[in-house]
Design an enzyme around this catalytic site. Structure first.
Site, PDB file in Angstrom:
ATOM      1  CB  ILE A 444      -2.411   4.800  -7.122  1.00 22.78           C
ATOM      2  CG1 ILE A 444      -1.596   5.976  -6.568  1.00 22.78           C
ATOM      3  CG2 ILE A 444      -1.772   3.502  -6.678  1.00 22.78           C
ATOM      4  CD1 ILE A 444      -0.222   6.141  -7.184  1.00 22.78           C
ATOM      5  CB  SER A 446      -9.143   2.216  -7.757  1.00 24.38           C
ATOM      6  OG  SER A 446      -8.588   2.762  -6.598  1.00 24.38           O
ATOM      7  CG  ASP A 502     -10.041  -7.342  -2.648  1.00 24.77           C
ATOM      8  OD1 ASP A 502     -10.013  -6.793  -1.545  1.00 24.77           O
ATOM      9  OD2 ASP A 502      -9.133  -8.106  -3.061  1.00 24.77           O
ATOM     10  CE1 TYR A 529     -14.959  -7.368  11.600  1.00 27.78           C
ATOM     11  CE2 TYR A 529     -16.900  -8.566  10.854  1.00 27.78           C
ATOM     12  CZ  TYR A 529     -16.252  -7.805  11.815  1.00 27.78           C
ATOM     13  OH  TYR A 529     -16.891  -7.504  12.981  1.00 27.78           O
ATOM     14  CD1 TRP A 574      -2.414  -8.903   2.147  1.00 28.44           C
ATOM     15  CD2 TRP A 574      -3.208  -7.443   0.673  1.00 28.44           C
ATOM     16  NE1 TRP A 574      -1.934  -7.659   2.489  1.00 28.44           N
ATOM     17  CE2 TRP A 574      -2.405  -6.741   1.607  1.00 28.44           C
ATOM     18  CE3 TRP A 574      -3.829  -6.726  -0.360  1.00 28.44           C
ATOM     19  CZ2 TRP A 574      -2.201  -5.362   1.535  1.00 28.44           C
ATOM     20  CZ3 TRP A 574      -3.620  -5.339  -0.430  1.00 28.44           C
ATOM     21  CH2 TRP A 574      -2.822  -4.679   0.517  1.00 28.44           C
ATOM     22  CG  HIS A 655       0.999   1.957  -5.377  1.00 29.93           C
ATOM     23  ND1 HIS A 655       1.213   3.212  -4.865  1.00 29.93           N
ATOM     24  CD2 HIS A 655       0.003   1.409  -4.641  1.00 29.93           C
ATOM     25  CE1 HIS A 655       0.363   3.410  -3.861  1.00 29.93           C
ATOM     26  NE2 HIS A 655      -0.375   2.335  -3.698  1.00 29.93           N
ATOM     27  CD  GLU A 677      -0.144   5.406   2.902  1.00 28.48           C
ATOM     28  OE1 GLU A 677      -0.760   4.530   2.273  1.00 28.48           O
ATOM     29  OE2 GLU A 677      -0.312   5.618   4.106  1.00 28.48           O
ATOM     30  CG  HIS A 705      -6.825   6.393   4.037  1.00 25.12           C
ATOM     31  ND1 HIS A 705      -7.353   5.185   3.653  1.00 25.12           N
ATOM     32  CD2 HIS A 705      -5.488   6.238   3.989  1.00 25.12           C
ATOM     33  CE1 HIS A 705      -6.371   4.343   3.399  1.00 25.12           C
ATOM     34  NE2 HIS A 705      -5.235   4.962   3.590  1.00 25.12           N
ATOM     35  CB  CYS A 737      -3.286   4.628  -2.034  1.00 25.26           C
ATOM     36  SG  CYS A 737      -3.681   2.891  -2.257  1.00 25.26           S
TER      37      CYS A 737
HETATM   38  N1  GLN Z   1      -4.179  -0.047  -8.053  1.00 28.22           N
HETATM   39  C1  GLN Z   1      -4.786  -0.169  -6.763  1.00 28.22           C
HETATM   40  C2  GLN Z   1      -5.830   0.933  -6.574  1.00 28.22           C
HETATM   41  O1  GLN Z   1      -5.617   1.986  -7.029  1.00 28.22           O
HETATM   42  C3  GLN Z   1      -3.758  -0.091  -5.659  1.00 28.22           C
HETATM   43  C4  GLN Z   1      -4.356  -0.326  -4.296  1.00 28.22           C
HETATM   44  C5  GLN Z   1      -3.354  -0.444  -3.174  1.00 28.22           C
HETATM   45  O2  GLN Z   1      -2.194  -0.152  -3.330  1.00 28.22           O
HETATM   46  N2  GLN Z   1      -3.782  -0.808  -2.005  1.00 28.22           N
HETATM   47  O3  GLN Z   1      -6.835   0.753  -5.930  1.00 28.22           O
HETATM   48 ZN    ZN Z   2      -1.756   1.839  -2.313  1.00 25.72          ZN
END
Ligand code: GLN
Ligand code: ZN
Length: 765
Positions: A444, A446, A502, A529, A574, A655, A677, A705, A737
């Site tokens: 995805i 990162s 970020d 936060y 965001w 995504h 997801e 996660h 993700c």
């Molecule tokens: N491209 C972002 C990553 O891979 C997508 C993050 C996300 O969807 N929250 O971190």
């Molecule tokens: Zn994601």
């Protein structure tokens, strides 16, 4: 004299004291006493701030170590059995419900292994609450007295407060049935819950509480009639009790008008409504009040960082006074200030001009009290004059208006938001370019943000290493990421996002029109936060943002490297948005900036570009109707504006994570491939919903996660299940993700197994 009121104050501390203390407690570096002490200090500071500002109605019980809804679950004994069998201390039980707990056995305690309760978004905010989870065996009772204790704590400081409670109807309605009681409808528990609320209310009255704020935020949702009845029942029941405080029922984030049947005739002291979000509800709500009921009018925005426009707010308050009389109107924040940063005085890098446009929680206290004074006939002329000057200053600021952006945004056509050909034709042109196998594999975006990456980025930001040194370092990360992906055998590669802290901040920093705070943190959940960037003026892109890294990555491999951008809706959601321009136009400005980035990537030879929109679902207006329909349209269009400049043979991905997505909403984006997801959904109905989705999809196959490594067999089984209802020709294979929070070892192992499973199916099909 018209009173001023605050519905809640941020509890994280101006210097994020709460985060530091809780995380130190979790890692065993602070004792429970030390943690409790920090909580107490924060409460004390907050109450004193409000007292000093002259706020008349100051909240208590708005403090929480994790989440105020979870506090209520614990208080009312809504604690699933799986948490109670370990004899945990109260605070550990609480944190176990909040975030799960894994602990080895010791001489004095048992081994603990329990997952967290579900956490979901708090209405349309970026705050998350822990979902009350009810079971047939739930037995409501008071397990403690937090609201009473905290009221007394303030009182000991000489500060009278109004305790805040989540209302019984919202508490049940926002909850869910536990796995062991799936046919249980939480609202059916109302009769059993009400006496426990009464017990608490009596305790509060006994220590001197005159008035309580009972939050019923579900009043701004589309509610079934049955729930209207539940409101009537609950508050009638309270009114029949002796020796309880008077009750003000608070709603926020929208209008209560479609639910007037729920509150009409309720025997309570009054209501609070959000007149920032829905000023039009004033007349209808005023009309149903009895002649003694008060109306707390929320005119100071609890969700944003902009300085209040006193002239505008005063008009609203005066309209309420004209209807109800001064003695029945209270001037208030629109919602709790939980959703705003704590104190603008802690910002040293903003220019005076910019700073003069903002107001954080502490500053908002003054706004409420000044407006209350004004409508009480007190002399606040100087404050009003200064405010008018600030408001005019912002309107005329050169930092806000960019003619070129405005012109370009106004000229957006449907054609600009439409790809040259429909998907089926695009696909025909893409197949020979990519020659992808069946079950193409990708990630995805990162890869693990290692300590080394964070430390080096920090050094660069502080000027301790040069731009060249930093670039060399990032290049090295990209080289490693490409090598690893090639070794694993992935088909579509990524550069790995090592240079991004970020996904929103990274882009905001490179766009014109944004402002940033140093300390503007807002609680998202627990100790997490977010410091959202602020959209200050018209947004544009002075120069390419991701080109260098992406092109460098592509130069290292013959496999396609996917360019990676954050989509317009997510950039908007965001960030703190502007309040002087509608959301759609702000999204459109960002989409044009992204469109240029997409075109630049394509021109530089990048053949696959992903535009992430994880926040697409959360932007959905809370109620069905025109506003929601409108959102569906402009949100999808903003995405298409950013992605429709490319040739048919260029593949656009998107995504989405953590949300219940409507396939039709995704369809309107017209991306060639989307990844969603999915790993925790594991629900045949959910897969079936996507059966008729026309373009290609990757349903996330593993939870990013968790460090857990799924085996190849597990992937094979998962893919097999999805294949029962989902066609192989459209099937992409990917995780849920991005992998930035993971370590490399589990990342490599999981991806290797995932790719092996894809190969297994390639043989079979
Ligand atoms: N491209 C972002 C990553 O891979 C997508 C993050 C996300 O969807 N929250 O971190
Ligand atoms: Zn994601």
């Amino acid at each position: 004299m018209v009173s001023s009121s605050v519905l809640g104050f941020p509890r994280i501390g101006a210097k994020r004291e709460l985060k530091k203390a809780t995380e130190a407690y979790w890692s065993g570096k602070k004792s429970v006493e030390e943690l409790l002490k920090v909580g107490k200090e924060i409460r004390e500071t907050n109450w004193k701030l409000q007292k000093e500002a002259g706020v008349d109605i100051i909240p208590s019980n708005d403090f929480s170590f994790y989440d105020q809804v979870l506090d209520a679950s614990l208080l009312f004994n809504v604690i699933p059995d799986r948490y109670t069998k370990y004899d945990l201390s109260e605070i550990d039980l609480y944190f176990a419900m909040a975030r799960g707990l894994q602990r080895q056995a010791t001489e004095t305690s048992k081994k603990v292994d329990v997952t967290a309760l579900e956490m979901v978004k708090w209405f349309d905010s970026n705050y998350h609450y822990v979902r009350p989870t009810f079971s047939k065996s739930t037995e409501f009772k008071l397990t403690g007295a937090k609201p009473v204790d905290q009221y007394l704590e303030a009182k000991a400081l000489g500060i009278e407060t109004r305790p805040v409670l989540i209302g019984p109807v919202s508490f049940l309605y926002l909850g869910k049935a536990d796995k062991d009681s799936l046919d249980l409808e939480p609202i059916s528990l109302l009769d059993k819950l009400l006496p426990v609320y009464v017990e608490l209310l009596k305790k509060l009255a006994a220590v001197g509480v005159k008035s309580v704020q009972i939050d019923e935020p579900i009043l701004v949702l589309d509610l079934p009639e049955k729930i209207h009845g539940a409101f009537q029942k609950a508050y009638k029941y309270f009114s029949e009790q002796k020796d309880i405080p008077e009750i003000v029922v608070a709603s926020y984030f929208g209008t209560v008008v479609p639910n007037l049947a729920a509150i009409k005739g309720l025997p309570v002291a009054g209501f609070h409504v959000d007149l920032v979000r829905a000023p039009e509800q004033l007349n209808d709500v005023a009309a149903i009040l009895s002649d003694k009921q008060v109306l707390s009018v929320g005119v100071v925005n609890g969700r944003n960082i902009w300085k209040n426009d006193f002239a505008k707010s005063t008009k609203i308050v005066e309209a309420a006074i004209a209807k109800l009389g001064a003695d029945r109107v209270i001037v208030a924040t629109s919602s709790s200030l939980l959703h705003t940063p704590v104190d603008l005085d802690n910002e040293s890098k903003l220019t005076e001009e910019v700073k003069d446009s903002f107001s954080f929680a502490k500053q908002k206290l003054y706004e409420v009290t000044v407006i209350a004074k004004k409508v009480s006939g007190k002399d606040v002329a100087a404050a009003y004059e200064a405010n008018a000057k600030s408001i005019a200053g912002r309107a005329n600021s050169t930092k806000i208006n960019n003619q070129a952006v405005q012109k370009r945004t106004a000229a957006i056509t449907d054609k600009l938001a439409t790809r040259a050909a429909p998907f089926t034709e695009r696909l025909k042109e893409q197949i020979p370019v990519f020659k992808l196998p069946l079950f193409p594999t990708t990630t995805i975006g990162s890869f693990p943000q290692t300590k080394e990456i964070r430390v080096t980025r920090n050094k660069f930001q502080k000027g301790a290493i040069s731009a060249q040194q930093y670039e060399d370092f990032i290049n090295k990360q990209i080289e490693e990421a490409i090598k690893i992906q090639e070794d694993i055998g992935l088909d579509v590669l990524v550069e790995g996002e090592a240079s991004r802290s970020d996904m929103v901040f990274f882009f905001a920093e490179q766009l014109d029109g944004y402002q940033f705070t140093e300390n503007g943190w807002v609680q998202s959940y627990g100790s997490r936060y977010v410091r959202a960037p602020i959209i200050y003026g018209d947004v544009s892109r002075p120069k390419p943002m991701t080109l260098r890294e992406t092109v460098y990555a592509q130069s290292l491999t013959t496999k396609p490297v996917k360019g990676m951008l954050t989509g317009p809706v997510t950039m908007l959601r965001w960030s703190f948005p502007r309040d002087d321009l509608d959301q759609k136009t702000q999204a459109n400005q960002i989409s044009l900036a992204l469109r240029d980035e997409v075109s630049d990537l394509e021109a530089a030879g990048i053949k696959v570009i992903q535009v992430d929109e994880p926040a697409l679902r959360e932007g959905l207006p809370l109620r069905a109707g025109a506003e929601r329909d409108d959102y569906y349209e402009w949100a999808a269009k903003a995405f298409r504006i950013s992605t429709s400049s490319v040739a048919n043979k260029t593949q656009i991905h998107s995504h989405f994570c953590y949300s219940d997505l409507d396939p039709n909403h995704i369809k309107a984006l017209d991306a060639d491939v989307v990844s969603i997801e999915f790993s925790k959904k594991d629900d045949a109905n959910y897969i079936a919903e996507f059966k008729n989705y026309p373009n290609h999809i990757g349903l996330g196959l593993f939870d990013i996660h968790s460090p857990r490594i799924p085996s190849t067999e597990e992937f094979i089984e998962k893919i097999g299940k999805i294949l029962e209802s989902y066609p192989a020709e459209k099937f992409w294979v990917n995780p849920d993700c991005g992998l930035k929070t993971r370590g490399w070892p589990e990342t490599i192992a999981s991806l290797t197994h995932m790719v092996e499973a894809a190969k297994y199916y390639r043989e079979k099909y």
